[in-house]
Design a protein around this motif. Sequence first.
Motif, mmCIF file in Angstrom:
data_model
loop_
_atom_site.group_PDB
_atom_site.id
_atom_site.type_symbol
_atom_site.label_atom_id
_atom_site.label_comp_id
_atom_site.label_asym_id
_atom_site.label_seq_id
_atom_site.Cartn_x
_atom_site.Cartn_y
_atom_site.Cartn_z
ATOM 1 N N UNK A 132 -4.644 -2.268 -4.447
ATOM 2 C CA UNK A 132 -4.187 -3.656 -4.379
ATOM 3 C C UNK A 132 -3.895 -4.241 -5.749
ATOM 4 N N UNK A 133 -4.588 -3.754 -6.788
ATOM 5 C CA UNK A 133 -4.334 -4.275 -8.132
ATOM 6 C C UNK A 133 -2.914 -3.972 -8.587
ATOM 7 N N UNK A 134 -2.373 -2.841 -8.129
ATOM 8 C CA UNK A 134 -0.981 -2.492 -8.477
ATOM 9 C C UNK A 134 -0.018 -3.483 -7.836
ATOM 10 N N UNK A 135 -0.262 -3.800 -6.572
ATOM 11 C CA UNK A 135 0.612 -4.745 -5.871
ATOM 12 C C UNK A 135 0.579 -6.117 -6.542
ATOM 13 N N UNK A 136 -0.622 -6.600 -6.885
ATOM 14 C CA UNK A 136 -0.740 -7.912 -7.516
ATOM 15 C C UNK A 136 -0.098 -7.911 -8.905
ATOM 16 N N UNK A 172 6.597 14.049 -1.287
ATOM 17 C CA UNK A 172 5.239 13.989 -0.747
ATOM 18 C C UNK A 172 4.844 15.286 -0.063
ATOM 19 N N UNK A 173 5.806 15.997 0.475
ATOM 20 C CA UNK A 173 5.559 17.318 1.054
ATOM 21 C C UNK A 173 6.817 18.159 0.875
ATOM 22 N N UNK A 174 6.628 19.387 0.466
ATOM 23 C CA UNK A 174 7.770 20.255 0.246
ATOM 24 C C UNK A 174 8.314 20.121 -1.166
ATOM 25 N N UNK A 180 0.847 -1.191 0.000
ATOM 26 C CA UNK A 180 0.000 0.000 0.000
ATOM 27 C C UNK A 180 0.885 1.244 0.000
ATOM 28 N N UNK A 181 1.510 1.539 -1.122
ATOM 29 C CA UNK A 181 2.427 2.682 -1.162
ATOM 30 C C UNK A 181 1.680 4.001 -1.002
ATOM 31 N N UNK A 182 2.074 4.783 -0.035
ATOM 32 C CA UNK A 182 1.372 6.026 0.272
ATOM 33 C C UNK A 182 1.574 7.077 -0.809
ATOM 34 N N UNK A 183 2.585 6.896 -1.660
ATOM 35 C CA UNK A 183 2.902 7.924 -2.646
ATOM 36 C C UNK A 183 2.104 7.767 -3.933
ATOM 37 N N UNK A 184 1.313 6.724 -4.067
ATOM 38 C CA UNK A 184 0.518 6.559 -5.278
ATOM 39 C C UNK A 184 -0.708 7.462 -5.240
ATOM 40 N N UNK A 185 -1.202 7.815 -6.436
ATOM 41 C CA UNK A 185 -2.371 8.683 -6.529
ATOM 42 C C UNK A 185 -3.619 7.963 -6.040
ATOM 43 N N UNK A 186 -3.657 6.653 -6.195
ATOM 44 C CA UNK A 186 -4.838 5.882 -5.805
ATOM 45 C C UNK A 186 -4.456 4.954 -4.663
ATOM 46 N N UNK A 224 11.516 6.384 -3.604
ATOM 47 C CA UNK A 224 10.800 5.599 -2.598
ATOM 48 C C UNK A 224 11.528 4.288 -2.269
ATOM 49 N N UNK A 225 11.412 3.861 -1.033
ATOM 50 C CA UNK A 225 12.038 2.615 -0.615
ATOM 51 C C UNK A 225 11.459 1.421 -1.377
ATOM 52 N N UNK A 226 10.172 1.489 -1.697
ATOM 53 C CA UNK A 226 9.566 0.402 -2.461
ATOM 54 C C UNK A 226 10.204 0.221 -3.820
ATOM 55 N N UNK A 227 10.629 1.324 -4.446
ATOM 56 C CA UNK A 227 11.344 1.248 -5.712
ATOM 57 C C UNK A 227 12.700 0.570 -5.502
ATOM 58 N N UNK A 228 13.409 1.044 -4.460
ATOM 59 C CA UNK A 228 14.766 0.539 -4.209
ATOM 60 C C UNK A 228 14.756 -0.966 -4.029
ATOM 61 N N UNK A 229 13.844 -1.469 -3.226
ATOM 62 C CA UNK A 229 13.780 -2.910 -2.970
ATOM 63 C C UNK A 229 13.518 -3.677 -4.255
ATOM 64 N N UNK A 230 12.624 -3.161 -5.102
ATOM 65 C CA UNK A 230 12.335 -3.819 -6.381
ATOM 66 C C UNK A 230 13.552 -3.780 -7.294
ATOM 67 N N UNK A 231 14.237 -2.633 -7.355
ATOM 68 C CA UNK A 231 15.430 -2.530 -8.200
ATOM 69 C C UNK A 231 16.503 -3.519 -7.741
ATOM 70 N N UNK A 232 16.701 -3.602 -6.432
ATOM 71 C CA UNK A 232 17.739 -4.496 -5.906
ATOM 72 C C UNK A 232 17.387 -5.960 -6.136
ATOM 73 N N UNK A 233 16.102 -6.280 -6.137
ATOM 74 C CA UNK A 233 15.701 -7.657 -6.435
ATOM 75 C C UNK A 233 16.068 -8.023 -7.874
#
Length: 724
Positions: free
Chosen positions: A554-558, A584-586, A544-550, A592-601
């Motif tokens: 869950x469909x994105x995660x799947x 996200x502010x400023x 549930x990435x907080x930075x997404x517009x929607x 995002x950390x979620x990107x980093x983990x996916x890239x490293x995988x």
Amino acid sequence: MANPAVSGAGKSESSGKAEAPAYRTDLDGLRGIAIALVACFHVWFGRVSGGVDVFLTLSGYFFIGSLVRHAVHSQSSLIGFGETISPWPRLKRLLRRLLPALYTVLVVVVLLTIAIIAQTRWLNVGREVIASALYFQNYHLAKNSQDYLAASSANSPLQHLWSMSMQGQFFVGALLVLLTVAGIIKILGSHFELFTRAAVVRAIFAVLVGSAAIASFAWAQHRLHIDQPYNYYDTLSRLWEPLVGGLLAIWMPAWRVSTRIRSAVTVAALIVIATCGWWIDGVAEYPAALAWVPVGATLLIIWSGQVSPGQDRPAVNGMLASHRAVWLGGLSYSLYLIHWPLLIFYLTWHGTDHATFVEGTAILAVSLGLAWLMKRYVEDPMRGGGRSSITHVRWRSHPRVTYPAILTVVLVAASAGTAGAITAWDRHISGVHVDTANLDPALYPGARALLNGVPVPAVDPQPTPLAAASDLPQTFFDGVMVEMDVTAPSVGVYGDVNGSKTIALVGGSHTEMWLGAVDPIAKANGVKIVTYVKRGCPITVDENPAYLERVPYPECYEWNLAVMDDLLNTKPDAVITNSTRPAESGPGDFLPQGYITAFEELTSAGIPVIGIRDTPWPHNDQGPIDTPNCLSGGGTATSCGTDRASALSSVDPARSLAARDPLFHALDLSDGVCSADFCPAIVGNIMVYRDPHHLTQTYVRTLIPELERQLAEALPWIVPPPAQ
């Protein structure tokens, strides 16, 4: 908003002589309070109140109550089967009450749109006019995920009509279903005396309405955490609110409670209704459990004011029945129709996103005056003889020509002309093709004006604001961009389909937009491109990435799980995706950390990852900038542009990951979109953005040499372009 035009307090809709409850002028007053809350919260506070939910509950109470009284009365042998099930008398009254005022507003909205709103928005407004006229505006907005948030100049002037559409669907559905049930009971009553009893008929309807209400509420609560933007507009989710009002009409508790207690209940309920807009975020929470706050309060006011013969009406309910409150309640339908478009047109004309207190007060005052005129000269005459004497004006030479007849002809002609104009504009826009693939580079240098200092001659920019919206990647036209509700990947093939190397272009629309540059580079280098793109869904392992517009999404995660499995199995020679997002502010951007983990995988599996820094999202102090709209409205490359420091950090946030992971390569094309301190809306005679944050494909193509140069530094099998 629930339609107050059909929720007259205590007025029987029965075509027979069923006995209706005593007229409830206090509920007319409650409607007045509800419309005041709706309008004031929209204009002054930029929030939704509980007023719409009050109207929905009242409408269900009156409409279902009327239908059930008709069903009970129809069991008399004097009422025929055809009269029992015929929907036409009520449907005719609904059309006469709903359509004249609505269609008048729609015609005026079209005229003001042409006068005030940029041409790039005409098509969207036109489609919403059609959706509103045909009562499916709520689903039109739901499909386009338009959150019902604070008003701004970017909002649609018809966004508020979602509730009119929802209630229209409820009226027609309830009418057909309940009259069908009444017909079935009529048939059963001719064979079994049991089904002629009023208590039995009411019990059948109570079970039916109650079951539907429970199912609708369960659906609303379920969808709250899955797709709340859609849930907010969904008729199936909203249905329980008028249905519980209908249940109260079927069975009103006859508790013997003192007048003092009933007054206290009404006071408490009014306080709840008046304040819940402050302590409940209706857009995020309604129509799930928290909607019970305004709905339950409305039910309590209905109950507390329902008195038995010989009982005194509570004093507070008497105050609700005051002349001013009832007068305002009578204007509620027109006032709701008018106040929102007036606000949006004013904000657009004034070039601001917020009205001051004084401006808001003026908008409310003008809305009130226009609502009175609408009721006096449109609503009352067309309802068939309201208190307006103008209804009965006749001309000596034409004794059958009445004001309502003339008004009907004018409205039909104006509506038909409006529909024709919208259709013609729709066809015109569909014929606007983007043909910018072969622009003269000397006249349209695009990014080379920033990167190489190429001179920029004085010619009209391309694409035009009207054409920019369709300047899309080929994946859009090929149908391989996966929509939000889909979880299975759809793979497109581009570049050199027989290439010896394969690059996977993976992510959301901000990755997809680079296809216009990646495709020709791949063809020139004998590389095959496979696309995995999904709307609003970048590569991430966050559930549930907080930075997404929607959110939630869950469909994105799947989808990401399926795409990562496919990539790890097929092992492309490289993956290209976007690597950053706006902060996200400023100011600035971040990785995002979620990107980093996916890239490293991926890199851990030996797959190189090319992370392209996201381009700036145009904005100013007032919020996001839709570039075509801004330019179409008279803006310039500068006034529609963005300060670089507000959109981009001084250093690409992905560089730190590239420094510690040799298979991750951070590409940054920001200097091809922005100067050292500013990101213009037009660069090298080419419009940079096609909407609030996607590059036009025309501009992307001017970045081909720079993207190819940076790719060649990361991938040895990409040949660098000739020196400029």
